[in-house]
Write an enzyme that holds these catalytic residues in place. Structure first.
Site, PDB file in Angstrom:
ATOM      1  N   GLU A 120      37.101  58.770  55.690  1.00  0.00           N
ATOM      2  CA  GLU A 120      38.469  58.887  55.152  1.00  0.00           C
ATOM      3  C   GLU A 120      39.138  57.522  54.976  1.00  0.00           C
ATOM      4  O   GLU A 120      40.198  57.422  54.373  1.00  0.00           O
ATOM      5  CB  GLU A 120      39.306  59.813  56.053  1.00  0.00           C
ATOM      6  CG  GLU A 120      39.852  59.197  57.336  1.00  0.00           C
ATOM      7  CD  GLU A 120      38.813  59.013  58.453  1.00  0.00           C
ATOM      8  OE1 GLU A 120      37.607  59.120  58.190  1.00  0.00           O
ATOM      9  OE2 GLU A 120      39.245  58.713  59.581  1.00  0.00           O
ATOM     10  N   CYS A 156      33.734  59.666  64.091  1.00  0.00           N
ATOM     11  CA  CYS A 156      33.943  58.545  65.012  1.00  0.00           C
ATOM     12  C   CYS A 156      34.003  59.042  66.463  1.00  0.00           C
ATOM     13  O   CYS A 156      33.015  59.570  66.950  1.00  0.00           O
ATOM     14  CB  CYS A 156      35.168  57.723  64.607  1.00  0.00           C
ATOM     15  SG  CYS A 156      35.110  56.050  65.279  1.00  0.00           S
ATOM     16  N   HIS A 186      34.098  55.940  59.307  1.00  0.00           N
ATOM     17  CA  HIS A 186      35.314  56.639  58.875  1.00  0.00           C
ATOM     18  C   HIS A 186      35.263  56.907  57.377  1.00  0.00           C
ATOM     19  O   HIS A 186      35.721  56.076  56.595  1.00  0.00           O
ATOM     20  CB  HIS A 186      36.551  55.783  59.180  1.00  0.00           C
ATOM     21  CG  HIS A 186      36.933  55.769  60.615  1.00  0.00           C
ATOM     22  ND1 HIS A 186      37.629  56.805  61.202  1.00  0.00           N
ATOM     23  CD2 HIS A 186      36.709  54.872  61.596  1.00  0.00           C
ATOM     24  CE1 HIS A 186      37.831  56.534  62.476  1.00  0.00           C
ATOM     25  NE2 HIS A 186      37.270  55.370  62.748  1.00  0.00           N
TER      26      HIS A 186
END
Lengths: 209, 245
Positions: free
Chosen positions: A188, A83, A186
């Site tokens: 994660e 990001c 993202h």
């Protein structure tokens, strides 16, 4: 397997740590908040980030992390930006014209065009791998990833690994220049699809080293 | 971008509550237990709104956000009681993806700019509680004097990244969203709009997405009916909508 996560002091690193630590049987994760400490040679450096490009670039410089990352990159250590961390791999950003990025991937960070779709670009989307690049990263065709950004990486086609769409337009979702790789979304925060992707992309990067 | 189906969990700092028309008198369970349940249902994202922090003059329960972060591998937003940039930063550093500003956004709109300058506008959702054409504050009890469409444009200019458009008289009634207001709001803003208040069946999601809502939020629908976010997603996919299943 030793992974260093760069800590710019803004966002929470737990979800990233959890995603990374579930990946291999033995993984040693170090969180680095300055360029000075010596933790031994890492296999991979991960640069996450949220917020303003200028504030993050300043923070990198103040903590001497910019020098550290560039030096490791010269020593052929793989760098993964996520990001805002991806945007910091480029040269400059429209968001803060006076701040310099790391310059590991040539390109500029520009604002998404609101005539294509709503800005910020928020939500889940699939990605499309560039047909001219023979990527070893293999993912489920229907995998979805969480995006949340107002800016995108404007880079030459040769650095674009995959794209995603913003309304009627498109932008690079994954960019790469040798051992520096950036992801706009993202992984994660993208559930199981995200964790599987992260493992695939890290394996690919380490294959290069 | 795929349409987002977003459970909204209202709590008083520790206990989840839900009622009708912003009178949340029914207790559902501990917020940890409800968070656990929703984490297993893998929603697109989820919003936790502390509805009594502001009225009690209390700070958000920051510690609970770390618990949410340990359970969710999808993004979650938090709102209620955030008064300063430092509060907002603490929410993000404790694991929230975005923060939701309600009463404070109407009373001190410059806070929107201060937070979005630090954390990026994608991290700032402004919750607009509406009744007729007016914006209300303090959990829908106090008129702010602002008109809905004016306020939408004002918060976009100040740096809001998303709008959570709520309707006080439809909240918890399951009778459907205020689609006319959604249409009006979508016309005057370029930032994503999450609409909520009144979802009672799967078709209600469909209508809002077809009109251009980026997300649809639902509280009572997921608390009091048999439907889960993923079931709704499959239903919408069958109807040809672009959703994540």
């Amino acid at each position: 397997m030793q992974i260093e996560i760069i800590d710019l002091g803004i966002n929470n690193l737990d979800s990233l740590k959890r995603a990374l630590s579930g990946m291999y049987e033995i993984v040693d994760i170090k969180v680095r908040d300055s360029g000075q400490e010596d933790y031994g040679k890492p296999n991979l450096i991960v640069l996450p980030g949220v917020g303003n490009f200028g504030a993050a670039a300043n923070s990198l410089r103040e903590k001497k992390l910019d020098k550290y990352i560039k030096e490791q990159h010269r020593k052929k250590i793989a760098i993964l930006g996520i990001c805002l961390g991806m945007q910091l791999l480029l040269n400059k950003s429209e968001e803060s014209s006076i701040s310099e990025g790391l310059g590991l991937i040539p390109g500029l960070v520009e604002r998404l065009d609101s005539s294509n779709g709503r800005v910020p670009n928020v939500g889940w989307s699939e990605i499309n791998f560039s047909t001219n690049k023979d990527s070893r990263i293999k993912i489920n065709d229907e995998a979805n990833f969480y995006f949340t950004h107002s800016y995108f990486a404007n880079v030459d086609e040769e650095f674009v690994v995959a794209t995603s769409s913003h309304g009627t337009g498109s932008f690079p979702a994954i960019i790469q220049n040798g051992l520096a790789l950036g992801i706009q979304f993202h992984p994660e925060k993208s559930g199981l699809d995200g964790r599987l992707f992260l493992k695939a992309v890290i394996q690919d990067l380490l294959y290069e080293t | 971008m795929k349409h987002r189906i977003i459970p909204i969990v209202l709590y008083d700092g520790t206990t989840v509550v839900k009622g009708k028309m912003f009178r949340n008198d029914r207790t559902i369970g501990s917020v940890e237990a409800i968070a656990n349940l929703y984490a297993k249902r893998r929603p697109d994202e989820i919003l936790f709104l502390d509805i009594s922090a502001t009225s009690e003059g209390r700070s958000p329960n920051f510690e609970i956000f770390e618990y949410f972060a340990s359970k969710f591998d999808v993004p979650f937003g938090v709102g209620g009681g955030i008064r300063t940039v430092a509060d907002a930063k603490r929410c993000i550093s404790n694991g929230a993806e975005k923060i939701v500003l309600g009463t404070i956004a109407a009373e001190n709109p410059t806070l929107i700019t201060e937070i979005s300058n630090e954390l990026g506008s994608q991290a700032v959702v402004v919750s607009i509680d509406t009744h007729d054409n007016f914006v209300f504050k303090c959990s829908g009890k106090v008129p702010s004097g602002k008109r809905v469409l004016d306020f939408v444009q004002e918060v976009e200019k100040l740096g809001a990244g998303e709008i959570l458009l709520q309707d006080i008289t439809r909240d918890g009634t399951l009778r459907g969203l205020n689609l006319n207001r959604l249409i009006e709001v979508l016309k005057v803003t370029k930032i994503p709009v999450i609409v909520s208040g009144g979802i009672g069946k799967q078709e209600h999601f469909l209508e809002a997405f077809r009109l251009g809502a980026s997300g649809v939020g639902a509280g009572a629908f997921f608390q009091f009916t048999q439907f889960t976010p993923n079931q709704v997603a499959w239903h919408l996919k069958d109807q040809g909508l672009n959703v994540r299943t």
